[in-house]
Structures are given as C-alpha cells and as structure tokens.
Design an enzyme around this catalytic site. Sequence first.
Site, short mmCIF file in Angstrom:
data_model
loop_
_atom_site.label_atom_id
_atom_site.label_comp_id
_atom_site.label_asym_id
_atom_site.label_seq_id
_atom_site.Cartn_x
_atom_site.Cartn_y
_atom_site.Cartn_z
N HIS A 116 -6.87 -5.12 10.32
CA HIS A 116 -6.86 -4.67 8.81
C HIS A 116 -5.57 -5.51 8.27
CE1 HIS A 116 -4.82 -0.75 9.68
NE2 HIS A 116 -3.96 -1.66 9.65
N ASP A 154 -7.63 -3.07 14.46
CA ASP A 154 -8.75 -3.25 13.95
C ASP A 154 -8.84 -4.62 13.02
OD1 ASP A 154 -7.78 -2.37 11.64
OD2 ASP A 154 -9.14 -0.66 11.30
N ASP A 205 0.78 -1.21 0.13
CA ASP A 205 -0.12 -0.05 0.10
C ASP A 205 0.75 1.27 0.16
OD1 ASP A 205 0.98 -0.34 2.66
OD2 ASP A 205 -0.84 -0.76 3.51
N GLU A 216 -9.49 -2.06 5.54
CA GLU A 216 -10.24 -1.65 6.88
C GLU A 216 -11.40 -2.34 7.11
OE1 GLU A 216 -8.67 -0.23 8.74
OE2 GLU A 216 -8.11 1.96 8.27
#
Length: 252
Positions: free
Chosen positions: A127, A125, A56, A132
């Site tokens: 990810h 979280d 990313d 997400e």
Amino acid sequence: MSKKAASIIAGQIRSKPSSVLGLATGSTPLGTYKELIKMHRKEGLDFSRVTTFNLDEYYGLGPDHPQSYHRFMEENFFSKINAKKRRVHIPDGLTKNVGAFCLRYEEMIKQSGGVDIQLLGIGRDGHLGFNEPGSSLGSRTRVKTLTEETVRDNARFFSGQEKVPKLAITMGVGTILDAKKLLLIASGQVKAEAVRDSVEGPVTSSVTASALQLHPHVTCVLDEPASRLLAQKYYYMYVEKVAETIEAEARI
Ligand code: PGA
C-alpha cells in the site's frame, strides 16, 4: 537510505524554496526526518517558505492523540524545523463532514500549485498511504478501511491491536500520482516482496504501489534487504553508476 532520501528532498527545497512537499509517517521516514533536521540545524536548510501535505491520518483520532499522525509529525519533524504552521496540512481525523473535508484537501493541494515531491513509504501489502489492496488506481482523498494486516503491523504503536483505528483518511492513488516527483523509501527484508511486486510486477490495484510504474518521475531509495528480490537489481545499480559518471564528466 535516509541520507540519500533527505539529500533529494533538500535539493528540491534549495532549488525551489517555496516547494510543496508531500510527507509520510511510519517507521521508515523517521531517519529521513532526522537527516533533514540535521541539515536545518547545521546547514540552515530553510523550511520557512515550504508547504506540506501529509498523506493520511487515522479517522477518529484528534491532533493531540499520542498515536495520531498530527502528533507524529509534530514530535518527529515540525517542532524541530522552521516550517510555518499555516502551510502545514494533515488530514483532520475528527472532521464532522468527511466527504466535504476530502474534497477540500484535494482543492488545497491544487491551489498550492500541486505537490513537487511526495515522500512515500510502502506497506507489506504494497500500500501507498492507506490505499489498501483493491483501491482504485484513480482514487482521490477519501476514507479507507485498513486491512487486518495493516492493523496488526501498526498495533506496535498502540497499547493493543483493538486500539488501532479501523479507518483512515488517505490521499488516493490518483492524488499521489499527480505529484510532480515521487520518492519511495523502503528498508528491511519485510518489504522485499512489496518492493519487487511494485517495481517489477504487473500494474494492479492489488498492489497499489505498482501504480508508481505509471508515473514519469519516481526515485526508489532502498537498502540492500529491501531490494533483495528485484530481478533487475544489478541493472538498476549499473544505471545509477552510469548516470553518476556522466554527471561527474559534465562537471569537469
Ligand atoms: P512503516 O510503514 O514505515 O512503518 O513500515 C510504511 C507504510 O505502511 O506505508
């Protein structure tokens, strides 16, 4: 954790010098990169034929921005090994046509023969990359909006929370699952819940790392605090011991 992860990646490169590596950024892989650099310097681990694809990049940050993942990778890894620039790929945060760019990134991965081993960190979280909660488990490379939690977590690298980009270009969960092998690394108690939910929870887009359960070849390398909440922790350790014993017996 870093030594173990680095030894797995080094093993991949030694068995196939033209390996395609999927790489990650963040605090977690820093130690792994340090170990790989050490192996390059001391043992001649050769990256000259390796191809890399990063997961990313922040959308809107150029390669020279101090917090861009281009800069991160250059400073922490590529400037210290002998990878060839033309075989290094990181999403272009300044692309004018993001849709076309994402399709091209997917195409380049395919043309390279596919990722042999994908290194992954995990967000609090759950990810993977910047996928997400709620990201389709079949998603491909695209732009994602970061959650407020991720923006807060990443603010430590910027001069303020408001400076953290709100968007990123990320490989999708489906892109990640296409890699032949996955290597997830996690350390610290802050990751314990995400690790438990990913490894032992239901497969759900609410915790995108739970999609790892669908992949045929995943290795998770965890330190003690990150593995603390795993219900089957002692079984996993036992499995590892049995495997080591069988390997040792096979060598005799
Ligand atoms: P970290 O980030 O390694 O900085 O904790 C991991 C991630 O968000 O994927």
